[in-house]
Design an enzyme around this catalytic site. Structure first.
Site, PDB file in Angstrom:
ATOM      1  N   MET A 125       1.025  -1.107  -0.183  1.00 18.70           N
ATOM      2  CA  MET A 125       0.009  -0.010   0.100  1.00 18.70           C
ATOM      3  C   MET A 125       0.945   1.328  -0.138  1.00 18.70           C
ATOM      4  O   MET A 125       1.759   1.218   0.695  1.00 18.70           O
ATOM      5  CB  MET A 125      -0.941  -0.148   1.273  1.00 18.70           C
ATOM      6  CG  MET A 125      -1.639   1.334   1.387  1.00 18.70           C
ATOM      7  SD  MET A 125      -3.044   1.317  -0.088  1.00 18.70           S
ATOM      8  CE  MET A 125      -2.998   3.143  -0.094  1.00 18.70           C
ATOM      9  N   GLU A 126       0.673   2.256  -1.097  1.00 22.74           N
ATOM     10  CA  GLU A 126       1.413   3.481  -1.233  1.00 22.74           C
ATOM     11  C   GLU A 126       1.225   4.521  -0.125  1.00 22.74           C
ATOM     12  O   GLU A 126       1.386   5.531  -0.496  1.00 22.74           O
ATOM     13  CB  GLU A 126       1.127   3.873  -2.616  1.00 22.74           C
ATOM     14  CG  GLU A 126      -0.187   4.400  -2.828  1.00 22.74           C
ATOM     15  CD  GLU A 126      -1.361   3.310  -3.230  1.00 22.74           C
ATOM     16  OE1 GLU A 126      -2.253   3.656  -3.981  1.00 22.74           O
ATOM     17  OE2 GLU A 126      -1.008   2.024  -3.223  1.00 22.74           O
ATOM     18  N   GLU A 162       4.995   0.935  -5.974  1.00 23.25           N
ATOM     19  CA  GLU A 162       4.207   1.647  -4.911  1.00 23.25           C
ATOM     20  C   GLU A 162       5.075   3.095  -4.813  1.00 23.25           C
ATOM     21  O   GLU A 162       4.676   4.316  -4.396  1.00 23.25           O
ATOM     22  CB  GLU A 162       4.602   1.047  -3.532  1.00 23.25           C
ATOM     23  CG  GLU A 162       4.117  -0.159  -3.374  1.00 23.25           C
ATOM     24  CD  GLU A 162       2.423  -0.481  -3.656  1.00 23.25           C
ATOM     25  OE1 GLU A 162       1.905   0.713  -3.418  1.00 23.25           O
ATOM     26  OE2 GLU A 162       2.049  -1.191  -3.986  1.00 23.25           O
ATOM     27  N   GLU A 216      -3.992   2.866 -10.478  1.00 25.95           N
ATOM     28  CA  GLU A 216      -3.353   1.652 -10.463  1.00 25.95           C
ATOM     29  C   GLU A 216      -2.789   0.932 -11.963  1.00 25.95           C
ATOM     30  O   GLU A 216      -1.708   0.360 -11.808  1.00 25.95           O
ATOM     31  CB  GLU A 216      -4.398   0.335 -10.197  1.00 25.95           C
ATOM     32  CG  GLU A 216      -4.826   0.717  -8.542  1.00 25.95           C
ATOM     33  CD  GLU A 216      -3.494   0.721  -7.663  1.00 25.95           C
ATOM     34  OE1 GLU A 216      -2.365   0.208  -8.108  1.00 25.95           O
ATOM     35  OE2 GLU A 216      -3.791   1.170  -6.528  1.00 25.95           O
TER      36      GLU A 216
END
Length: 972
Positions: A357-358, A392, A414
Site C-alpha cells: 500500500m502506497e 508503490e 493502478e
C-alpha cells in the site's frame, strides 16, 4: 489495563487533558477537554454531561441510530454532500497492545477536523465506522467556530451504521465561507481484520509481539477516526501517537516532537509528527511496533526499511534498501519532479491483506513483497520485491501527489503504476529485460477476463461506484493489468519521450489536487501538438474507445488480398453483449508489422475494415502484426499465413522475435477457444517447443495448456496430453540439466532462471520419472539433515510440490513442520503452497479446515491457500464443497473488501465444464442471495459465463483434442 493521562496538542489549545485510564476517568477528563475547547472557540454541544455510545446503540434519545430508510435523506446516500470541505485534521491515537478485561484489543483517541463551509447547511455528515464515542453534552461530537464566534447549536446526533456516517443535525445553518472545527472522542477495536487501524502479530522466541498498523484504502480511514473519507477531500493531517516507550511510532511524516509520560507505573511516549502535505485520507498511515530498520541517509531523502527485528538482523531488508534509492531517482527523472517528502519509510508487515500500500512516505508491504533473503528466496521472490517497490514508489507522485477524484477512475491510478513499475524495476535491474514480461504478466493475463461479456470498461460512470463493496470490486485485473497494457500501448505510439512530456506537465499542474482521466488526455494532447506527432485523431478520441468500452478487438488480416478488419473478441462467440457502447465495440487500432524482409511503418485501422497493400504479401511468405505485442488486441490470419508462420517456427524459430513467438501461441489458443481457428492449429503452435529454450514462448504455451489440463484432467484425454507434454519438455529438462551442471549452477539471465523452473516443475508435475526421482532424492537429503537444505531456492516450489504429491502423510507433516518454523516468509509461502499438492483427500480436507483457523494459517493467506487446493484436481471438489458450506464465515471475513475474494470464486470454479457443475453454481448463487457476494459479485457472474463457455468448448473439441494428442505421441 494501564491508566494515566497524556497531553493533547490540538489546534489552538495546549494542555487539555484526555484521560487514558479507567472508563470513568476517561469520560470525566474528556468532558474537561470539550469544555475547555468550548470556552476557547465558542463550542456547541448541549449540557455538560457525558455518556458513552457504541456503534450500534446509544444511551439517550438524542443519539439514537436512525432507522429511516428514505433514500432521499443525505445520510442514506453513500456519497458525501459537497457543502463542507475539510482543510486540516489533528488526530491523536493510543493503541493498547495487550487485551483488556473483555479480552479485546482497543485503541482510544480524539480527532479535531477544521472544515470550510462552501454552501450553507444545517447538516454535518462525516464518515465513521465501528467507532464508539464518548458523548459531549449528550452528543457524539462538539462543534466550534474557528474565528471565535458562536456556531449553531447541535440538535441531534446519531450513527448511521449502514452508510457509515456520524450525523449531526444543527439548529441553524453553518455560514458559507466560515471555518468550523468538529471535535470527537472515541474508542475502536484494534482487531485482526486487516482493515483501518488493526492488529498484526508475530512471535519472537516464545513471545507474541503485537503491531498496531493501518490499511486505509479504500474506505477504511473512517474505521480509525471520523473523517471525510473520499479521495477528493484532501486535507493536512497532524498525527500524534501515544505508545509504550519500548515501542516506536512512525507515520507519513518525520517526528516533530516526542516526550515520555509515566502512567500507573507504565512508561508511555507521546510522539507528534510533522503536518502532512494536502493528501487524501486513504493515504494516511501510522504504525506502533518494536520493528528494527536499516537506513540510507546519503541522499536528500531518508530511506528506511523496517521489519521484524530478526528479519532485519538477518539482512532481509538490504535488497530493498539497495534498490529504493535508485528507483526513487528514476521516478524523479521520469516525472521531472522531486520526491515530495523528506523521507521514505517502507515496512514489511506479518499480516497484510494486499501486496502493498502506497501510503505517502510510509509504504506498507506483505513481508514477501519487501524482504529478501538470498539463502531462501527465489529469483521470483526477488523480482516480486523490486517490482512491488517500483509500483508503490511510482504512486508517490501518480496517485499521491496527484490523486483521482473518485474510485471510478481507479484504473488510471493502478494501471499507471502497474505499467511504470516495469520501467522502475528495469532501471534497478537493467540486465533482466523485465519490461518484456509485462506481456505475459499483465496483457495476456487480463485478456482472459476482458474477453468475457461480464467484463467492464476501464472507466465507470461515477454514479456506478458507491458502496465499499463496489469500491473494492474495482480493484481488479481490469484496473491494474488492462490499465497498464493500454497505457503501454499509448506510450508506444506516442513515443516514450512525448508520453513523459505530457505526464510531467500533468503532474506539475495538478500537484496536491485531484483529477479525472481526461485531464491526462488533455496534457498528452498538448505534448502531441507541440511535437507534431502524426495521429489519426485526438488522444481523447483514440483512447476513449479503449477506456469507455469493455473488451478489445481481434484484428484479422488476409495476406492474399491485404484486407484487414476488426471485431470485438469474445471467448464465447455466441454470447450476447448487454452493456451498450457508443462506439459499437470498434476501436482505433495502432498496428505495427513486419515480414521476413522488412519492418513497416505503423498502420492505423480506424474503421471496421480496410485494405492495406503492404499486408498483401502472398502465400509464399509471412506477415506478422503487433510487434512486441505493443497493442492491446489479438491477431488472426488467413490459413496460408498461419501455415507460413508455423513453417518458420519449425525451420528457424529465432527469425521471429521472442515476444512474438509467445504471441503466436497465445493468440492461436485464444482464437481457438473463440472458435475463430481450429483447435489443432493452436496445438500445432507448440510443436516447435521441443527445440525452444526461451522462457516467454514456453510460458505462453504452459499458460494455455493449463486450460486444457483444467478441462481434461478428469477425462481420458489427459493421458494422451501427458505423454505429449512429456515429449516436448524432456529436451528442455535435459538442456537445463546440462546448462546447470546437473542442477548445481544458477543460470545468469532472469528469463533463463525462470525457464529452468519451468523445466523442473513441468517435468515433475507431468510425471517424468527422472525429475520425480531428483525431487525425492533432494527431499531425502534434506530430511536427513534438516538444518542444511540442499534444494536451490529457485527450485524449491517445484521440488517441494513433487515430494508432497508423491509422498504421503509423513512427507506432508514434515513440510508442515518446516512451514511452522520457516524463518523467511518467502520460504513459508513455498512450503504452504506445496502442502496443497497432496493427492490424499483427507489431508487436503484437513488443510482446508486449517485455512479458517488463524492460529494455523494467517488470515492474509487463507484465500490463496484455498485457491491452491482448488488448482489440485483432487482438491478442487473438496474446495468447492468447503466454500459452499462455509460461505457465511468466508464472506464475513473477506467478502466486503478483500482484494483476494474475487480470485477465490474464480479459482474454485475454474474446472467447471459440465451442466451439473453449472447447476451447482447457479444454486450456490440462489442460496446465498441473503448473504451476498460483496467484492466477488462480478467474479461470480464471470464464473457462470466461463462455465457455460467451457461446457460448449469441451463438447465441440474433446474428441479432436484427444485425437491430436494421440497422433502426436503415436510413435513414443
Amino acid at each position: 489495563m494501564a491508566a494515566g493521562f497524556f497531553i493533547s496538542k490540538s489546534v489552538g489549545i495546549v494542555g487539555i487533558v484526555l484521560a487514558l485510564g479507567a472508563v470513568a476517568t476517561i469520560i470525566a477528563l474528556s468532558v474537561v477537554y470539550a469544555q475547555e475547547k468550548n470556552k476557547s472557540s465558542g463550542g456547541s454541544g448541549g449540557s455538560d454531561t457525558t455518556s458513552t455510545t457504541t456503534a450500534s446503540t446509544t444511551t439517550t434519545s438524542t443519539t439514537t441510530a436512525s432507522t429511516t430508510a428514505a433514500p432521499n435523506n443525505p445520510w442514506n446516500r453513500w456519497r458525501l454532500p459537497t457543502a463542507l470541505k475539510p482543510e486540516s485534521y489533528e488526530v491523536t491515537l493510543q493503541p493498547f497492545l495487550t487485551p483488556d478485561d473483555n479480552n479485546m484489543y482497543i485503541f482510544k483517541g480524539n480527532s479535531s477536523v477544521v472544515f470550510l463551509c462552501e454552501e450553507a447547511t444545517d447538516l454535518i455528515l462525516i464518515h465513521s465506522n465501528k467507532l464508539n464515542y464518548t458523548l459531549q453534552g449528550g452528543f457524539h461530537a462538539s462543534l466550534h467556530a474557528v474565528n471565535g464566534s458562536t456556531p449553531p447549536t447541535i440538535s441531534n446526533t446519531w450513527l448511521e451504521t449502514n452508510t457509515q456516517y456520524l450525523v449531526l443535525q444543527l439548529a441553524g445553518p453553518l455560514q458559507q465561507g466560515q471555518h468550523y472545527r468538529l471535535f470527537s472522542i472515541f474508542t475502536g477495536e484494534l482487531a485482526d481484520d486487516l482493515a483501518g487501524f488493526y492488529r498484526s502479530e508475530y512471535t519472537e522466541g516464545n513471545v507474541t509481539k503485537v503491531v498496531a498498523t493501518t490499511q486505509m484504502q479504500a474506505p477504511d480511514a473512517r474505521k480509525a477516526f471520523p473523517c471525510f473519507d473520499e479521495p477528493a477531500m484532501k486535507a493536512v493531517f497532524t498525527v500524534t501517537m501515544i505508545h509504550p516507550s519500548d515501542h516506536t511510532a512512525i507515520s507519513n511524516m518525520p517526528v516533530h516532537s516526542t516526550y515520555q509520560l509515566q502512567m500507573d507505573g507504565q512508561s508511555w511516549n507521546v510522539t507528534q509528527f510533522d503536518p502532512t502535505p494536502r493528501m487524501s485520507t486513504y493515504l494516511l498511515a501510522f504504525i506502533v511496533s518494536q520493528f528494527d530498520y536499516v537506513e540510507n541517509n546519503t541522499g536528500k531523502v531518508q530511506i528506511r526499511i523496517w521489519g521484524r527485528p530478526a528479519a532485519i538482523a538477518e539482512g532481509q531488508g538490504e535488497y530493498a534498501l539497495e534498490k529504493t534509492g535508485p528507483i526513487l531517482s528514476f521516478f524523479e527523472r521520469h516525472y521531472n519532479t522531486a520526491y515530495p517528502l523528506p523521507k521514505s519509510d517502507q515496512v514489511g508487515l506479518p499480516d497484510f491483506n494486499a501486496g502493498a500500500m502506497e501510503n505517502w512516505g510510509l509504504v506498507t508491504y506483505r513481508e514477501n513483497s519487501l524482504l529478501y533473503d538470498n539463502a531462501y528466496s527465489s529469483i521470483g521472490n526477488k523480482e516480486r520485491v523490486v517490482t512491488v517497490i517500483a509500483h508503490e514508489l511510482a504512486h508517490q507522485w501518480f496517485g499521491n501527489l496527484v490523486t483521482l477524484r473518485w474510485w471510478n477512475d481507479l484504473w488510471l491510478n493502478e494501471g499507471f503504476a502497474s505499467y511504470v513499475e516495469y520501467l522502475g524495476a528495469d532501471s534497478a535491474e537493467p540486465t533482466w529485460d523485465i519490461k518484456d514480461l509485462m506481456v505475459l504478466n499483465e496483457l495476456y493475463t487480463v485478456m482472459a477476463t476482458d474477453a468475457l461479456t461480464t467484463s467492464h470498461p476501464l472507466t465507470f460512470r461515477e454514479d456506478e461506484i458507491n458502496t465499499p463493496a463496489q469500491i473494492s470490486e474495482v480493484f481488479d485485473s481490469i484496473a491494474y493489468s488492462k490499465g497498464a497494457s493500454v497505457l503501454r500501448m499509448l506510450s508506444d505510439f506516442l513515443t516514450e519521450d512525448v508520453f513523459k512530456e505530457g505526464l510531467q506537465s500533468y503532474l506539475h499542474d495538478f500537484s496536491y489536487n485531484n483529477t479525472v482521466y481526461t485531464d491526462l488526455w488533455d496534457h498528452l494532447q498538448e505534448a502531441v501538438n507541440k511535437n507534431s506527432v502524426p495521429l489519426p485523431d485526438s488522444i481523447g478520441a483514440i483512447m476513449d474507445r479503449w477506456t469507455l468500452q469493455m473488451g478489445f478487438p481481434v484484428v484479422t488480416v488476409n495476406t492474399l488480398t491485404g484486407s484487414v478488419q476488426q471485431s470485438h473478441f469474445l471467448l464465447d462467440s455466441n454470447s450476447t453483449v448487454e452493456r451498450p457502447s457508443v462506439f459499437n465495440y470498434t476501436w482505433i487500432v495502432p498496428i505495427t508489422w513486419m515480414t521476413p524482409s522488412r519492418t513497416g511503418d505503423r498502420y492505423w485501422l480506424v474503421d471496421v475494415s480496410a485494405t492495406n497493400s503492404d499486408f498483401s504479401v502472398g502465400s509464399s511468405t509471412w506477415l506478422l502484426l503487433n510487434l512486441n505485442v505493443s497493442g492491446y488486441f489479438r491477431v488472426n490470419y488467413n490459413q496460408e499465413n498461419w501455415d507460413q508462420l508455423l513453417q518458420q517456427l519449425s525451420n528457424n524459430h529465432q527469425a521471429i522475435p521472442v515476444i512474438n513467438r509467445a504471441q503466436i501461441i497465445d493468440d492461436a489458443f485464444n482464437l481457438a477457444r473463440a472458435q475463430q481457428v481450429s483447435v489443432t492449429l493452436a496445438l500445432n503452435t507448440t510443436r516447435f517447443l521441443s527445440g525452444e529454450t526461451a522462457y516467454m514462448p514456453w510460458q505462453a504455451a504452459l499458460n494455455n495448456l493449463q486450460y486444457f489440463q483444467l478441462m481434461f484432467d478428469r477425462s481420458e484425454v489427459f493421458g494422451a496430453m501427458t505423454k505429449y507434454i512429456q515429449k516436448q519438455v524432456t529436451p528442455l529438462f535435459e538442456y537445463y540439466r546440462t546448462a546447470t551442471n546437473n542442477w548445481t549452477a544458477i543460470p545468469s539471465a532472469l528469463m533463463d532462471q525462470y525457464n529452468e523452473i519451468n523445466a523442473i516443475s513441468t517435468a515433475c508435475s507431468y510425471g517424468i520419472a527422472e525429475c520425480q526421482q531428483l525431487a525425492t532424492a533432494l527431499y531425502q537429503q534434506w530430511r536427513q539433515n534438516v538444518s542444511n537444505n540442499p534444494i536451490a531456492p529457485n527450485l524449491r516450489s517445484a521440488i517441494y510440490c513433487s515430494a508432497v504429491a508423491t509422498g504421503g502423510e509423513e512427507v506432508w507433516d514434515f513440510i508442515w513442520e518446516r512451514f511452522l518454523e520457516a524463518p523467511v516468509v518467502s520460504e513459508a509461502d513455498k512450503l504452504r503452497t506445496a502442502l496443497t499438492c497432496s493427492t490424499e483427500t483427507w489431508i487436503l480436507q484437513r488443510y482446508l479446515q486449517y485455512t479458517i483457523d488463524p492460529t494455523k494459517i494467517r488470515k492474509q493467506d487463507a484465500t490463496s491457500t484455498i485457491n491452491s487446493i482448488a488448482s489440485n484436481v483432487v482438491g478442487q471438489p473438496l474446495a468447492w464443497d468447503f466454500i459452499r458450506s462455509n460461505w457465511r464465515t468466508l464472506f464475513g471475513q473477506y467478502g466486503g473488501g478483500s482484494f483476494s475474494f474475487s480470485r477465490l470464486i474464480s479459482a474454485v470454479t475454474q474446472r467447471f465444464n459440465t451442466e451439473f457443475e453449472l447447476k451447482q453454481l447457479e444454486q450456490f448463487k440462489a442460496d446465498n442471495q441473503d448473504i451476498g457476494f460483496g467484492s466477488g459479485t462480478r467474479a461470480l457472474e464471470q464464473a457462470l459465463e466461463r462455465t457455460r463457455t467451457n461446457i460448449n468448448w469441451v463438447k465441440e473439441n474433446k474428441e479432436v483434442v484427444h485425437a491430436w494428442f494421440r497422433a502426436e505421441t503415436a510413435s513414443s
